[in-house]
Design a protein around this motif. Structure first.
Motif, PDB file in Angstrom:
ATOM      1  N   UNK A 154     -15.278  -0.157   2.506  1.00 11.30           N
ATOM      2  CA  UNK A 154     -16.699  -0.463   1.604  1.00 11.30           C
ATOM      3  C   UNK A 154     -15.401  -2.233   1.195  1.00 11.30           C
ATOM      4  N   UNK A 155     -14.428  -1.503   1.230  1.00 14.94           N
ATOM      5  CA  UNK A 155     -13.345  -2.646  -0.272  1.00 14.94           C
ATOM      6  C   UNK A 155     -12.570  -3.783   0.867  1.00 14.94           C
ATOM      7  N   UNK A 156     -12.177  -3.348   2.231  1.00 16.29           N
ATOM      8  CA  UNK A 156     -11.004  -3.952   2.899  1.00 16.29           C
ATOM      9  C   UNK A 156      -9.929  -4.187   2.167  1.00 16.29           C
ATOM     10  N   UNK A 157      -9.367  -3.163   1.268  1.00 11.59           N
ATOM     11  CA  UNK A 157      -8.670  -3.345   0.578  1.00 11.59           C
ATOM     12  C   UNK A 157      -6.958  -2.407   1.623  1.00 11.59           C
ATOM     13  N   UNK A 158      -6.647  -3.266   1.991  1.00 12.98           N
ATOM     14  CA  UNK A 158      -5.748  -3.219   3.235  1.00 12.98           C
ATOM     15  C   UNK A 158      -4.109  -2.122   2.218  1.00 12.98           C
ATOM     16  N   UNK A 159      -4.265  -2.839   0.673  1.00 13.53           N
ATOM     17  CA  UNK A 159      -3.260  -1.906  -0.322  1.00 13.53           C
ATOM     18  C   UNK A 159      -3.748  -0.394   0.324  1.00 13.53           C
ATOM     19  N   UNK A 160      -5.107   0.072  -0.328  1.00 14.04           N
ATOM     20  CA  UNK A 160      -5.257   0.611  -0.334  1.00 14.04           C
ATOM     21  C   UNK A 160      -5.012   1.825   1.757  1.00 14.04           C
ATOM     22  N   UNK A 171      -4.091   4.073  10.510  1.00 15.86           N
ATOM     23  CA  UNK A 171      -3.273   3.313   9.115  1.00 15.86           C
ATOM     24  C   UNK A 171      -2.864   2.098   9.107  1.00 15.86           C
ATOM     25  N   UNK A 172      -1.933   2.197  10.420  1.00 18.12           N
ATOM     26  CA  UNK A 172      -0.821   1.145  10.495  1.00 18.12           C
ATOM     27  C   UNK A 172      -1.726   0.046  10.984  1.00 18.12           C
ATOM     28  N   UNK A 173      -2.678   0.400  11.745  1.00 16.90           N
ATOM     29  CA  UNK A 173      -3.249  -1.357  12.354  1.00 16.90           C
ATOM     30  C   UNK A 173      -4.116  -1.745  11.619  1.00 16.90           C
ATOM     31  N   UNK A 174      -4.749  -0.580  10.345  1.00 17.32           N
ATOM     32  CA  UNK A 174      -6.082  -0.658   9.579  1.00 17.32           C
ATOM     33  C   UNK A 174      -5.033  -2.254   8.233  1.00 17.32           C
ATOM     34  N   UNK A 175      -4.275  -1.922   8.194  1.00 18.05           N
ATOM     35  CA  UNK A 175      -2.866  -2.057   6.919  1.00 18.05           C
ATOM     36  C   UNK A 175      -2.834  -3.572   8.072  1.00 18.05           C
ATOM     37  N   UNK A 176      -2.103  -3.598   8.746  1.00 18.35           N
ATOM     38  CA  UNK A 176      -2.068  -5.136   9.239  1.00 18.35           C
ATOM     39  C   UNK A 176      -3.226  -6.159   9.647  1.00 18.35           C
ATOM     40  N   UNK A 177      -4.434  -5.341   9.863  1.00 14.68           N
ATOM     41  CA  UNK A 177      -5.635  -6.099  10.184  1.00 14.68           C
ATOM     42  C   UNK A 177      -5.947  -6.702   8.642  1.00 14.68           C
ATOM     43  N   UNK A 178      -6.275  -5.922   7.724  1.00  7.50           N
ATOM     44  CA  UNK A 178      -6.553  -6.286   6.843  1.00  7.50           C
ATOM     45  C   UNK A 178      -5.397  -7.239   6.232  1.00  7.50           C
ATOM     46  N   UNK A 179      -4.484  -6.512   5.941  1.00 11.75           N
ATOM     47  CA  UNK A 179      -3.749  -7.694   5.015  1.00 11.75           C
ATOM     48  C   UNK A 179      -3.393  -9.435   5.882  1.00 11.75           C
TER      49      UNK A 179
END
Length: 135
Positions: free
Chosen positions: A24-30, A85-93
């Motif tokens: 919902x937020x696109x928060x890569x830090x979360x 989760x790492x894929x998510x972090x790399x994507x968003x950040x």
């Protein structure tokens, strides 16, 4: 290591909520915080913040489990979760929001299935790999 099977399901419920918020937020830090939880869980799921919360606040109110499960499949599932989760972090950040959303979506589906239905996709993959290696 033998685990109370209710612990990973509890953790999956919290992970489900977290990934809904990430989507919902696109928060890569979360997502990075969840990746850290998965990293610890790949070593020992009982040591994650969710595992500690379950062990000290939830489990005492439930009583002893009827059975226990092997921790190896759960550790493998946590490692798979770490990858997503790492894929998510790399994507968003990095600004590749589609990549982040895809990683978060896969992680959300897996966590939801475990939390609601007790179907651990990573655990099933572990058992399949184990069977294929011995065949």
């Amino acid at each position: 290591m033998m685990l109370d099977p209710r612990g990973p399901r509890f953790s999956a419920g919290l992970t489900t909520i977290l990934f809904v918020v990430v989507l919902l937020t696109g928060n890569g830090w979360l997502a990075l915080a969840q990746a850290a939880v998965f990293a610890v869980g790949a070593y020992d799921p009982r040591l994650t913040p969710y595992g500690l919360l379950y062990r000290y606040l939830v489990a005492p109110r439930l009583g002893p489990p009827a059975e226990r499960e092997d921790g190896a499949p759960v550790r493998f599932a946590q490692a798979v979760g770490f990858v997503f989760a790492t894929l998510t972090v790399v994507g968003y950040l990095s600004g590749a929001t589609v990549v982040g959303a895809v990683g978060a979506s896969f992680a959300l589906v897996a966590a939801f299935l475990n939390a609601v239905f007790g179907l651990c996709l990573g655990c099933e993959a572990y058992l399949l790999i184990k069977r294929l290696r011995t065949a």
